[in-house]
Scaffold this motif. Structure first.
Motif, PDB file in Angstrom:
ATOM      1  N   LEU A  28       0.850  -1.191   0.000  1.00 17.33           N
ATOM      2  CA  LEU A  28       0.000   0.000   0.000  1.00 17.33           C
ATOM      3  C   LEU A  28       0.881   1.234   0.000  1.00 17.33           C
ATOM      4  CD1 LEU A  28      -3.044  -0.528   2.417  1.00 17.33           C
ATOM      5  CD2 LEU A  28      -2.957  -0.677  -0.074  1.00 17.33           C
ATOM      6  N   HIS A  29       0.548   2.163  -0.881  1.00 19.14           N
ATOM      7  CA  HIS A  29       1.108   3.498  -0.834  1.00 19.14           C
ATOM      8  C   HIS A  29      -0.005   4.457  -0.441  1.00 19.14           C
ATOM      9  CE1 HIS A  29       5.075   3.034  -3.294  1.00 19.14           C
ATOM     10  NE2 HIS A  29       4.871   2.022  -2.483  1.00 19.14           N
ATOM     11  N   PHE A  30       0.378   5.617   0.037  1.00 18.71           N
ATOM     12  CA  PHE A  30      -0.610   6.541   0.586  1.00 18.71           C
ATOM     13  C   PHE A  30      -0.401   7.933   0.003  1.00 18.71           C
ATOM     14  CE2 PHE A  30       0.510   3.231   3.577  1.00 18.71           C
ATOM     15  CZ  PHE A  30      -0.726   2.694   3.920  1.00 18.71           C
ATOM     16  N   GLN A  31      -1.508   8.512  -0.498  1.00 23.01           N
ATOM     17  CA  GLN A  31      -1.432   9.871  -1.024  1.00 23.01           C
ATOM     18  C   GLN A  31      -2.181  10.805  -0.077  1.00 23.01           C
ATOM     19  OE1 GLN A  31      -3.068  10.636  -4.967  1.00 23.01           O
ATOM     20  NE2 GLN A  31      -1.496  12.190  -5.299  1.00 23.01           N
ATOM     21  N   PRO A  32      -1.508  11.868   0.390  1.00 19.50           N
ATOM     22  CA  PRO A  32      -2.117  12.756   1.388  1.00 19.50           C
ATOM     23  C   PRO A  32      -3.355  13.472   0.861  1.00 19.50           C
ATOM     24  CG  PRO A  32       0.260  13.111   1.225  1.00 19.50           C
ATOM     25  CD  PRO A  32      -0.126  12.250   0.073  1.00 19.50           C
ATOM     26  N   GLN A  33      -4.269  13.743   1.777  1.00 18.91           N
ATOM     27  CA  GLN A  33      -5.434  14.586   1.520  1.00 18.91           C
ATOM     28  C   GLN A  33      -5.387  15.740   2.512  1.00 18.91           C
ATOM     29  OE1 GLN A  33      -8.635  11.742   2.047  1.00 18.91           O
ATOM     30  NE2 GLN A  33      -8.516  11.044  -0.087  1.00 18.91           N
ATOM     31  N   VAL A  34      -5.599  16.968   2.030  1.00 24.76           N
ATOM     32  CA  VAL A  34      -5.460  18.145   2.878  1.00 24.76           C
ATOM     33  C   VAL A  34      -6.758  18.939   2.884  1.00 24.76           C
ATOM     34  CG1 VAL A  34      -2.999  18.260   2.320  1.00 24.76           C
ATOM     35  CG2 VAL A  34      -4.615  19.677   1.057  1.00 24.76           C
ATOM     36  N   ASP A  35      -6.910  19.784   3.942  1.00 29.12           N
ATOM     37  CA  ASP A  35      -8.074  20.673   3.997  1.00 29.12           C
ATOM     38  C   ASP A  35      -7.714  22.026   3.392  1.00 29.12           C
ATOM     39  OD1 ASP A  35      -6.523  21.953   5.882  1.00 29.12           O
ATOM     40  OD2 ASP A  35      -7.780  21.432   7.591  1.00 29.12           O
TER      41      ASP A  35
END
Length: 474
Positions: free
Chosen positions: A211-218
């Motif tokens: 698994l790789h993870f891509q950030p989510q921002v506000d």
């Protein structure tokens, strides 16, 4: 989680898998061979005074060159339609006008109709259409007729036997070689999915998936979560693109197997994050395929994973595409409501690319609307595209949903979406998909930067995250 386009930049007209690359290579090779044949024979025929035939060979060279240029500019489907139709017509006319059989030398040009038929069939396997099927049938029928009769046009200008006897061996060998190449290509197409599907099944057992993870921002730039994206570390081939193995998994019915592994790994990851002060507030989004969501025990298996790993269900978010919803709306709504009652978040992924309908959108008990990357990429290209993005965001906000845009690559796209009222953002601008250790460092660095710039902003962002989690549980 396991979308085919999450591993590459958005580049127009870029083939997504090996099938397209093989097809492009085959077309380019065939076009170059045809150009070479035309350029070789045209001056020879002109030297012998066969001007009509020399002109016909130059016309063949031009047709092949146009096909090659179309492929080289990325217009594969246009190149296929043009090349197959024009070469079919050319081969038939050439046989009837110049390549009439005699008692001494048989007709030979019609042999090229067989590799043309096989290429049409390969294209039919790739993208089924009546045109591709018609090309295949017409090529075979023309081959049968031309090989079984001596017919030529009444006004034909047959090539002299002494000239044809020179080219018959060359053309026979070249046509046979092209046919052999098409056989190999089709054979690989029939065997590749089965072999890759078997490797995929074994990859899960052999711990080759990652698994790789891509950030989510506000809107303040605070990292509030990540999307889990599947990667395959093949022991011999290295990184295998999702664009290659996801279609194979869908065709072979392996999506529930891959999706189940992703959910287990996602829950384990959330449990690990719970012990890290920098990550214990983050949500994790997981894409769920239609075949996986329709498994009878999907809900119970997912809730058992949440219980076993002891994670807060509000930190897990399932992303459903519109294809999941249209299969059985009533059953889908019931399942979504059941999952939401446990606190698990639900997001409608790739909104606008499938069967978008207000009639089902207003009935879905979802929390988030995710704008597809294609809309983001086109938002600044025209006022019409910009207006469409504004309408989607307003629609989501009016329905009380959190609106997240993916595929953001430039500050200008981000600024536009902020101005439109978008809540959350994802894309290369904020971070590429990365392994867990890299994400941890990325989150710590980003959080520290925000804390140093504005401690009050950090406290507000953390408070907003806790409030959102409480709302989800209610």
């Amino acid at each position: 989680m396991i979308t085919a386009d999450d591993a590459r930049p958005t580049t127009p007209n870029t083939p997504a898998d090996k099938q397209s690359r093989r097809l492009i290579a085959a077309y380019k090779t065939a076009a170059l061979l045809i150009m070479a044949v035309g350029l070789i024979w045209a001056p020879i025929l002109a030297w012998w005074g066969q001007w009509y035939i020399a002109i016909a060979n130059m016309a063949l060279t031009v047709l092949a060159a146009i096909g090659w240029l179309l492929i080289n500019t990325g217009r594969l489907n246009t190149a296929m339609v043009f090349s197959e139709f024009s070469l079919l017509v050319f081969a038939i006319l050439y046989c009837l006008m110049f390549d009439g059989p005699s008692a001494e030398v048989p007709r030979v040009t019609h042999l090229y109709l067989l590799p043309l038929a096989m290429l049409g069939y390969f294209n039919y396997l790739r993208r089924k259409s009546y045109f591709q099927l018609s090309v295949t049938v017409a090529s075979v029928c023309a081959f049968i007729v031309l090989s079984s009769t001596y017919y030529v046009f009444p006004f034909a200008r047959p090539i002299a036997d002494d000239i044809r006897s020179v080219g018959i061996w060359f053309n026979s060998c070249l046509a046979t070689a092209m046919m052999w190449g098409c056989v190999v290509m089709i054979q690989r197409e029939f065997t590749r999915p089965k072999g890759l599907a078997l490797e995929l099944r074994n990859a899960v057992r052999n711990n080759e998936m990652r698994l790789h993870f891509q950030p989510q921002v506000d809107h303040a730039g605070m990292i509030i979560g990540a999307e889990a994206l599947l990667r395959w570390e093949h022991p011999k081939r290295g990184q295998v693109s999702p664009g290659e193995f996801i279609p194979v998994a869908e065709e072979a019915g392996l999506m529930p197997l891959l999706g189940g592994w992703v959910l287990r790994e996602a829950c384990r990851t959330l449990a690990d994050w719970s012990d890290d002060p920098a990550l214990n507030r983050l949500t994790l989004a997981v894409n769920v395929s239609a075949s996986q969501f329709e498994v009878d025990d999907f809900e119970s298996a997912l809730l058992e994973l949440v219980r076993v790993h002891g994670i807060d269900p509000a930190r897990l978010k399932l992303e459903l595409t519109e294809s999941v919803i249209v299969h059985d709306l009533e059953r889908t709504v019931g399942r979504i409501e059941s999952l939401r009652r446990t606190g698990i978040g639900l997001s409608l992924d790739d909104f606008g690319t499938g069967y978008s309908s207000l009639s089902y959108l207003r009935r879905l008990p979802i929390d988030q609307l995710k704008i597809d990357r294609s809309f983001v990429q086109e938002a600044l290209e025209s006022e019409r595209s910009a207006g469409l993005v504004r309408s989607i965001i307003k629609l989501g906000l009016d329905l009380g949903l959190v609106v997240l845009a993916e595929g953001i690559e430039t500050p200008e796209q981000h600024a536009f979406l902020l101005k439109c009222g978008c809540d959350e953002f994802q894309g290369y601008l904020f971070g590429r998909p990365m392994p867990d250790d890299d994400l941890r460092e990325h989150v710590r660095t980003a959080t520290l930067a925000i804390a140093e710039a504005s401690p009050d902003l950090l406290r507000v962002a953390l408070g907003r995250t806790k409030s959102a989690r409480k709302r989800a549980l209610n």
